[in-house]
Design a protein around this motif. Sequence first.
Motif, PDB file in Angstrom:
ATOM      1  N   TRP A  91       3.073  36.672   9.842  1.00  0.00           N
ATOM      2  CA  TRP A  91       3.414  37.869   9.074  1.00  0.00           C
ATOM      3  C   TRP A  91       2.811  39.115   9.687  1.00  0.00           C
ATOM      4  O   TRP A  91       3.272  40.229   9.435  1.00  0.00           O
ATOM      5  CB  TRP A  91       3.030  37.690   7.605  1.00  0.00           C
ATOM      6  CG  TRP A  91       4.019  36.793   6.948  1.00  0.00           C
ATOM      7  CD1 TRP A  91       3.906  35.456   6.739  1.00  0.00           C
ATOM      8  CD2 TRP A  91       5.326  37.165   6.490  1.00  0.00           C
ATOM      9  NE1 TRP A  91       5.052  34.961   6.175  1.00  0.00           N
ATOM     10  CE2 TRP A  91       5.944  35.992   6.004  1.00  0.00           C
ATOM     11  CE3 TRP A  91       6.031  38.370   6.441  1.00  0.00           C
ATOM     12  CZ2 TRP A  91       7.230  35.990   5.473  1.00  0.00           C
ATOM     13  CZ3 TRP A  91       7.311  38.379   5.909  1.00  0.00           C
ATOM     14  CH2 TRP A  91       7.903  37.197   5.431  1.00  0.00           C
ATOM     15  N   ALA A  92       1.821  38.924  10.554  1.00  0.00           N
ATOM     16  CA  ALA A  92       1.353  40.064  11.347  1.00  0.00           C
ATOM     17  C   ALA A  92       2.450  40.482  12.312  1.00  0.00           C
ATOM     18  O   ALA A  92       2.681  41.674  12.545  1.00  0.00           O
ATOM     19  CB  ALA A  92       0.085  39.691  12.108  1.00  0.00           C
ATOM     20  N   ALA A  93       3.173  39.484  12.842  1.00  0.00           N
ATOM     21  CA  ALA A  93       4.290  39.784  13.741  1.00  0.00           C
ATOM     22  C   ALA A  93       5.408  40.502  13.001  1.00  0.00           C
ATOM     23  O   ALA A  93       5.967  41.483  13.492  1.00  0.00           O
ATOM     24  CB  ALA A  93       4.817  38.488  14.361  1.00  0.00           C
ATOM     25  N   VAL A  94       5.735  39.993  11.804  1.00  0.00           N
ATOM     26  CA  VAL A  94       6.788  40.624  11.005  1.00  0.00           C
ATOM     27  C   VAL A  94       6.456  42.085  10.737  1.00  0.00           C
ATOM     28  O   VAL A  94       7.294  42.983  10.907  1.00  0.00           O
ATOM     29  CB  VAL A  94       6.991  39.872   9.668  1.00  0.00           C
ATOM     30  CG1 VAL A  94       7.985  40.620   8.778  1.00  0.00           C
ATOM     31  CG2 VAL A  94       7.486  38.442   9.918  1.00  0.00           C
ATOM     32  N   GLU A  95       5.217  42.328  10.345  1.00  0.00           N
ATOM     33  CA  GLU A  95       4.816  43.701  10.028  1.00  0.00           C
ATOM     34  C   GLU A  95       4.696  44.565  11.282  1.00  0.00           C
ATOM     35  O   GLU A  95       4.789  45.792  11.199  1.00  0.00           O
ATOM     36  CB  GLU A  95       3.499  43.695   9.243  1.00  0.00           C
ATOM     37  CG  GLU A  95       3.584  43.012   7.884  1.00  0.00           C
ATOM     38  CD  GLU A  95       4.619  43.633   6.956  1.00  0.00           C
ATOM     39  OE1 GLU A  95       5.005  44.802   7.171  1.00  0.00           O
ATOM     40  OE2 GLU A  95       5.055  42.945   6.018  1.00  0.00           O
ATOM     41  N   THR A  96       4.502  43.936  12.446  1.00  0.00           N
ATOM     42  CA  THR A  96       4.480  44.694  13.694  1.00  0.00           C
ATOM     43  C   THR A  96       5.820  45.392  13.916  1.00  0.00           C
ATOM     44  O   THR A  96       5.878  46.552  14.326  1.00  0.00           O
ATOM     45  CB  THR A  96       4.177  43.767  14.888  1.00  0.00           C
ATOM     46  OG1 THR A  96       2.892  43.169  14.708  1.00  0.00           O
ATOM     47  CG2 THR A  96       4.189  44.525  16.205  1.00  0.00           C
ATOM     48  N   TYR A  97       6.900  44.664  13.626  1.00  0.00           N
ATOM     49  CA  TYR A  97       8.232  45.244  13.794  1.00  0.00           C
ATOM     50  C   TYR A  97       8.484  46.393  12.814  1.00  0.00           C
ATOM     51  O   TYR A  97       9.243  47.315  13.110  1.00  0.00           O
ATOM     52  CB  TYR A  97       9.310  44.170  13.607  1.00  0.00           C
ATOM     53  CG  TYR A  97       9.372  43.162  14.730  1.00  0.00           C
ATOM     54  CD1 TYR A  97       9.952  43.482  15.958  1.00  0.00           C
ATOM     55  CD2 TYR A  97       8.857  41.880  14.573  1.00  0.00           C
ATOM     56  CE1 TYR A  97      10.012  42.551  16.986  1.00  0.00           C
ATOM     57  CE2 TYR A  97       8.913  40.943  15.593  1.00  0.00           C
ATOM     58  CZ  TYR A  97       9.495  41.290  16.796  1.00  0.00           C
ATOM     59  OH  TYR A  97       9.544  40.368  17.821  1.00  0.00           O
ATOM     60  N   ILE A 124      -2.105  44.355   7.737  1.00  0.00           N
ATOM     61  CA  ILE A 124      -1.293  44.916   8.812  1.00  0.00           C
ATOM     62  C   ILE A 124      -0.219  45.870   8.295  1.00  0.00           C
ATOM     63  O   ILE A 124       0.064  46.895   8.921  1.00  0.00           O
ATOM     64  CB  ILE A 124      -0.627  43.785   9.639  1.00  0.00           C
ATOM     65  CG1 ILE A 124      -1.690  42.848  10.211  1.00  0.00           C
ATOM     66  CG2 ILE A 124       0.234  44.364  10.744  1.00  0.00           C
ATOM     67  CD1 ILE A 124      -2.708  43.506  11.107  1.00  0.00           C
ATOM     68  N   GLN A 125       0.385  45.556   7.133  1.00  0.00           N
ATOM     69  CA  GLN A 125       1.496  46.388   6.670  1.00  0.00           C
ATOM     70  C   GLN A 125       1.002  47.745   6.164  1.00  0.00           C
ATOM     71  O   GLN A 125      -0.066  47.839   5.550  1.00  0.00           O
ATOM     72  CB  GLN A 125       2.339  45.666   5.601  1.00  0.00           C
ATOM     73  CG  GLN A 125       1.679  45.455   4.287  1.00  0.00           C
ATOM     74  CD  GLN A 125       2.592  44.752   3.283  1.00  0.00           C
ATOM     75  OE1 GLN A 125       2.327  44.789   2.094  1.00  0.00           O
ATOM     76  NE2 GLN A 125       3.648  44.109   3.744  1.00  0.00           N
ATOM     77  N   GLN A 158       5.255  51.701  12.831  1.00  0.00           N
ATOM     78  CA  GLN A 158       5.419  52.621  13.964  1.00  0.00           C
ATOM     79  C   GLN A 158       4.334  52.384  15.012  1.00  0.00           C
ATOM     80  O   GLN A 158       4.583  52.451  16.209  1.00  0.00           O
ATOM     81  CB  GLN A 158       5.375  54.072  13.466  1.00  0.00           C
ATOM     82  CG  GLN A 158       6.599  54.466  12.653  1.00  0.00           C
ATOM     83  CD  GLN A 158       6.567  55.929  12.257  1.00  0.00           C
ATOM     84  OE1 GLN A 158       5.507  56.548  12.212  1.00  0.00           O
ATOM     85  NE2 GLN A 158       7.734  56.491  11.970  1.00  0.00           N
ATOM     86  N   ASP A 159       3.128  52.075  14.559  1.00  0.00           N
ATOM     87  CA  ASP A 159       2.033  51.757  15.460  1.00  0.00           C
ATOM     88  C   ASP A 159       1.943  50.236  15.587  1.00  0.00           C
ATOM     89  O   ASP A 159       1.569  49.548  14.636  1.00  0.00           O
ATOM     90  CB  ASP A 159       0.720  52.333  14.926  1.00  0.00           C
ATOM     91  CG  ASP A 159      -0.455  52.073  15.872  1.00  0.00           C
ATOM     92  OD1 ASP A 159      -0.261  51.410  16.907  1.00  0.00           O
ATOM     93  OD2 ASP A 159      -1.565  52.545  15.550  1.00  0.00           O
ATOM     94  N   LYS A 160       2.310  49.715  16.748  1.00  0.00           N
ATOM     95  CA  LYS A 160       2.390  48.264  16.945  1.00  0.00           C
ATOM     96  C   LYS A 160       1.054  47.625  17.313  1.00  0.00           C
ATOM     97  O   LYS A 160       0.938  46.398  17.312  1.00  0.00           O
ATOM     98  CB  LYS A 160       3.404  47.938  18.063  1.00  0.00           C
ATOM     99  CG  LYS A 160       4.737  48.654  17.967  1.00  0.00           C
ATOM    100  CD  LYS A 160       5.546  48.196  16.783  1.00  0.00           C
ATOM    101  CE  LYS A 160       6.923  48.857  16.781  1.00  0.00           C
ATOM    102  NZ  LYS A 160       7.684  48.560  15.554  1.00  0.00           N
ATOM    103  N   LEU A 186      -1.420  33.848  -1.025  1.00  0.00           N
ATOM    104  CA  LEU A 186      -2.549  34.594  -0.467  1.00  0.00           C
ATOM    105  C   LEU A 186      -2.116  35.114   0.903  1.00  0.00           C
ATOM    106  O   LEU A 186      -1.785  34.329   1.786  1.00  0.00           O
ATOM    107  CB  LEU A 186      -3.763  33.678  -0.321  1.00  0.00           C
ATOM    108  CG  LEU A 186      -4.129  32.863  -1.577  1.00  0.00           C
ATOM    109  CD1 LEU A 186      -5.169  31.804  -1.240  1.00  0.00           C
ATOM    110  CD2 LEU A 186      -4.627  33.773  -2.682  1.00  0.00           C
ATOM    111  N   ASN A 187      -2.098  36.412   1.073  1.00  0.00           N
ATOM    112  CA  ASN A 187      -1.613  36.973   2.343  1.00  0.00           C
ATOM    113  C   ASN A 187      -2.460  38.140   2.839  1.00  0.00           C
ATOM    114  O   ASN A 187      -1.943  39.228   3.110  1.00  0.00           O
ATOM    115  CB  ASN A 187      -0.143  37.403   2.207  1.00  0.00           C
ATOM    116  CG  ASN A 187       0.046  38.511   1.171  1.00  0.00           C
ATOM    117  OD1 ASN A 187      -0.751  38.646   0.240  1.00  0.00           O
ATOM    118  ND2 ASN A 187       1.083  39.305   1.339  1.00  0.00           N
ATOM    119  N   PRO A 188      -3.775  37.939   2.950  1.00  0.00           N
ATOM    120  CA  PRO A 188      -4.622  39.052   3.386  1.00  0.00           C
ATOM    121  C   PRO A 188      -4.259  39.585   4.761  1.00  0.00           C
ATOM    122  O   PRO A 188      -4.375  40.789   5.006  1.00  0.00           O
ATOM    123  CB  PRO A 188      -6.036  38.458   3.363  1.00  0.00           C
ATOM    124  CG  PRO A 188      -5.839  36.977   3.418  1.00  0.00           C
ATOM    125  CD  PRO A 188      -4.568  36.723   2.686  1.00  0.00           C
TER     126      PRO A 188
END
Length: 351
Positions: free
Chosen positions: A215-221, A154-155, A224-226, A147-149
């Motif tokens: 995983w919000a951090a992972v997708e931040t990288y 974020i992605q 393009q919009d951080k 489960l990864n809502p």
Amino acid sequence: MISDRKLEHLLLCTHSDVEYHKKTGFKDVELVHKALPEVNQEEIDLSTSLLGKKMDSPIIITAITGGHPSSVEVNQKLARVAEKLNIGLGLGSQRAAVENPELASTYTIAREEAPEALLIGNIGAPQMEQAHEAGEMMDLDALAIHLNPLQEAIQPEGDVDTRGYLENIQKTVEEMNIPVIAKETGAGISGNDALSLEKAGVQAIDVAGAGGTSWAAVETYRSQDKTMGELYWDWGIPTAASTVEVSQSVQIPIISSGGIRNGLEAVKALALGADAVGMALPVLKASYLGEEALFKFFSRFLEEIKVAMFLVGAGNLKELQKTDLVIQGKTREWLQERGYNTKIYARRSSL
């Protein structure tokens, strides 16, 4: 491509700061020292059984990788260590191999190298229709539905329609011929959700709380919009609080994961009611240093567990869950506001 995204996730987790800034909550958990342990540290028994599989210690290398050719070597190392130590191993999402069978070897290498270890497959909640194929890919002992809502929200390519998930989980449980685990991916599971999952038939829950990989951090990288990822970087239920909520809400086995980095934190999680503890990021990083480094990591980790158990007078895991601990600070505040009893742990050894 999904395969390319898997590689990107792997590289980001290994080389970038992707951990929560706020902590797991385990610093708020104090084990009550015993001046008269009446235990021989060298004879402490860490063996347990999870989902019908005997393990030498309550440790699971939780879902990390698979789905890209470069991950074969990583899973091979992890599987060899899991087999030798007789601990559990969780695979990363098998979606990539279901959709591209040429990638199946990046997952099946795990069973080839660990024929006897507890092996947990993995499919995402948005892809539950692929559960049967994931389960048939190799000889699995269980299948985790992750489960990864938070990550999906974020992605850029995220699936944000979660309607019908619980009903689909129940159908998946009924259709699978192996146990199904419900697993978060780093934002934690509440007691309310755990109860719903238990009623849906899942046989275990991995809380995967906030405090480890975000995983919000992972997708931040990757984005393009951080701004969105940075805003939700620390979103979630801290692992210690999630472990208590779930353990006080359900009767099925609980895996506590999410930022557990040493044996003392593992013992705290087990004392709070977890049946096993899981780790991903530190194991992944150790794997890049080679199998010897992996064995050294786990040797140290197991020794840390035994020291903590010795100091609270627990000769085995069953005795550990009867020892005393005190929940303080923000974790106690969270749990008490949520209606969970934090006092039941403080003097339970005398009951």
